[in-house]
Design a protein around this motif. Structure first.
Motif, short mmCIF file in Angstrom:
data_model
loop_
_atom_site.label_atom_id
_atom_site.label_comp_id
_atom_site.label_asym_id
_atom_site.label_seq_id
_atom_site.Cartn_x
_atom_site.Cartn_y
_atom_site.Cartn_z
N MET A 1 54.01 11.59 115.30
CA MET A 1 55.10 11.28 114.37
C MET A 1 56.17 12.36 114.49
N PRO A 2 57.44 11.97 114.40
CA PRO A 2 58.52 12.96 114.56
C PRO A 2 58.53 14.00 113.44
N THR A 3 59.00 15.18 113.76
CA THR A 3 59.14 16.24 112.77
C THR A 3 60.28 15.91 111.81
N VAL A 4 60.07 16.22 110.54
CA VAL A 4 61.09 16.04 109.52
C VAL A 4 61.48 17.40 108.97
N SER A 5 62.78 17.66 108.91
CA SER A 5 63.30 18.85 108.25
C SER A 5 63.67 18.48 106.83
N VAL A 6 63.01 19.10 105.87
CA VAL A 6 63.26 18.83 104.46
C VAL A 6 64.16 19.93 103.91
N ILE A 7 65.33 19.53 103.39
CA ILE A 7 66.31 20.49 102.91
C ILE A 7 66.32 20.48 101.38
N VAL A 8 66.03 21.62 100.78
CA VAL A 8 66.05 21.74 99.32
C VAL A 8 67.09 22.80 98.94
N PRO A 9 68.27 22.38 98.48
CA PRO A 9 69.24 23.34 97.97
C PRO A 9 68.87 23.72 96.55
N THR A 10 69.06 24.97 96.18
CA THR A 10 68.66 25.36 94.82
C THR A 10 69.55 26.46 94.28
N TYR A 11 69.69 26.46 92.98
CA TYR A 11 70.45 27.51 92.30
C TYR A 11 69.86 27.69 90.90
N ASN A 12 69.23 28.85 90.70
CA ASN A 12 68.66 29.21 89.39
C ASN A 12 67.73 28.16 88.82
N ARG A 13 66.81 27.70 89.66
CA ARG A 13 65.81 26.74 89.20
C ARG A 13 64.41 27.23 89.54
N ALA A 14 64.17 28.49 89.31
CA ALA A 14 62.86 29.06 89.62
C ALA A 14 61.74 28.37 88.85
N ASP A 15 62.04 27.86 87.67
CA ASP A 15 61.00 27.22 86.86
C ASP A 15 60.56 25.87 87.44
N SER A 16 61.51 25.07 87.91
CA SER A 16 61.16 23.74 88.41
C SER A 16 60.87 23.73 89.91
N LEU A 17 61.29 24.74 90.64
CA LEU A 17 61.18 24.75 92.10
C LEU A 17 59.74 24.60 92.61
N PRO A 18 58.74 25.23 91.97
CA PRO A 18 57.36 25.04 92.49
C PRO A 18 56.94 23.58 92.50
N ARG A 19 57.32 22.83 91.48
CA ARG A 19 56.98 21.40 91.44
C ARG A 19 57.57 20.69 92.67
N THR A 20 58.79 21.03 93.01
CA THR A 20 59.46 20.42 94.16
C THR A 20 58.79 20.81 95.47
N ILE A 21 58.57 22.10 95.65
CA ILE A 21 57.95 22.59 96.89
C ILE A 21 56.55 22.01 97.05
N ASP A 22 55.76 22.02 95.99
CA ASP A 22 54.39 21.49 96.06
C ASP A 22 54.39 20.03 96.53
N SER A 23 55.37 19.26 96.05
CA SER A 23 55.41 17.84 96.42
C SER A 23 55.74 17.64 97.89
N VAL A 24 56.50 18.56 98.48
CA VAL A 24 56.80 18.48 99.91
C VAL A 24 55.57 18.86 100.73
N LEU A 25 54.93 19.94 100.36
CA LEU A 25 53.77 20.41 101.12
C LEU A 25 52.57 19.47 100.99
N ALA A 26 52.59 18.60 99.99
CA ALA A 26 51.49 17.65 99.79
C ALA A 26 51.73 16.32 100.51
N GLN A 27 52.79 16.22 101.31
CA GLN A 27 53.11 14.97 102.00
C GLN A 27 52.02 14.59 103.00
N THR A 28 51.71 13.30 103.05
CA THR A 28 50.75 12.83 104.04
C THR A 28 51.31 12.92 105.46
#
Length: 305
Positions: A1-28
């Motif tokens: 399967m081709p590689t996907v580059s996931v781009i997450v722009p962020t600004y002062n969202r340290a509280d919600s960012l782990p939820r976002t990152i975890d959901s990317v790393l949990a991709q099938t």
């Protein structure tokens, strides 16, 4: 399967960012790289990202705040996957999101260059149950929900009839993202549909018919800011808007309706009514949103006394 580059722009969202990152790393679909672009945050964003011991995660930082469009472009230019996917730093993906989209595009002809999917809205502070029920019932009446196609969809995007939540749903072939020169950095708002319009002029957009993204309702900019951004958006595509309106599509009326809701939600009823008079007649699926704006505005007006 081709590689996907996931781009997450962020600004002062340290509280919600782990939820976002975890959901990317949990991709099938795990053949991916995650590029978090910190747009000069002043909170603990860097520390949050650096806690992840995963070589698929890259942290990039701007020295000064340049806006979400510039952050996405940094991610595009500094990554190298066959596909590029975008995710806002307060949203999250369901585990099969990327796998379903990549499979969909791989199964189609070469003129299909991008894909989006359904979303579910999450209101962390809850929602009035009556308004929520009405929103779900009337939302089913959307004529363009799940629309697929190419340049013919530009009219639906510009007329505010097709909402793809592209900032968190869109997967696009890298050559296309590069060919359109990424995001227009003059846009602070509406950068997602603006980018999508240019993608649609390059190829066709597919739809995966499942809500594979959870979007979290967050603070909104002021109605005046949205008005200025909306004027910039319409000016950018003025030739297309003029052509569509000459053909009977009320693009400006749709945008007037959007701004009316924004002003009503702030309790600025006189300005909201002025935009409503210029607006396209609301469609049934829009009634709950209009009602919610009025209810919110009444609360704002009462609370401001």
């Amino acid at each position: 399967m081709p590689t996907v580059s996931v781009i997450v722009p962020t600004y002062n969202r340290a509280d919600s960012l782990p939820r976002t990152i975890d959901s990317v790393l949990a991709q099938t679909h795990d053949d991916l790289e995650l590029v978090v672009v910190d747009d000069a945050s002043t909170d603990d964003t860097r520390a949050v990202v650096e806690r992840y011991d995963d070589d698929r995660v890259t942290y990039l930082a701007h020295a000064t705040n340049r806006g979400g469009s510039a952050a996405r472009n940094t991610g595009i230019w500094e990554s190298d996957g066959d596909y590029v996917a975008f995710l806002d730093s307060d949203d999250e993906w369901h585990p099969e999101k990327l796998e379903r989209q990549v499979r969909e595009l791989e199964s189609r002809s070469d003129d299909w260059v991008a894909a989006y999917c359904g979303v579910e809205m999450v209101r962390e502070n809850g929602e009035n149950p009556v308004l929520g029920w009405l929103r779900r019932q009337f939302g089913r009446l959307s004529e363009t929900e799940g629309a697929e196609g190419g340049e013919e969809l530009v009219a639906d995007v510009l007329a505010d009839d097709l909402h793809t939540s592209a900032g968190s749903t869109l997967l696009v072939e890298r050559p296309v993202a590069e060919r359109v020169d990424g995001f227009d950095e003059s846009f602070d708002r509406f950068q997602d549909p603006e980018f999508l319009v240019r993608v649609l002029r390059e190829g066709r957009l597919a739809y995966v018919d499942d809500p594979l993204v959870s979007r979290y309702a967050s603070g909104n900019p002021s109605a005046d800011e949205l008005r200025d951004a909306d004027e910039h958006y319409l000016r950018t595509f003025s030739d297309t808007v003029e052509r569509l309106e000459a053909g009977g599509r009320d693009v400006r009326g749709a945008h007037a309706y959007f701004l009316a809701k924004c002003y009503l939600a702030e309790g600025r009823f006189r300005t909201g009514a002025r935009y409503l008079r210029r607006a396209r007649r609301p469609r049934p699926r829009q009634y709950p949103g209009l009602a919610a704006s009025v209810v919110t505005g009444v609360g704002s007006a009462v609370g401001g006394r």
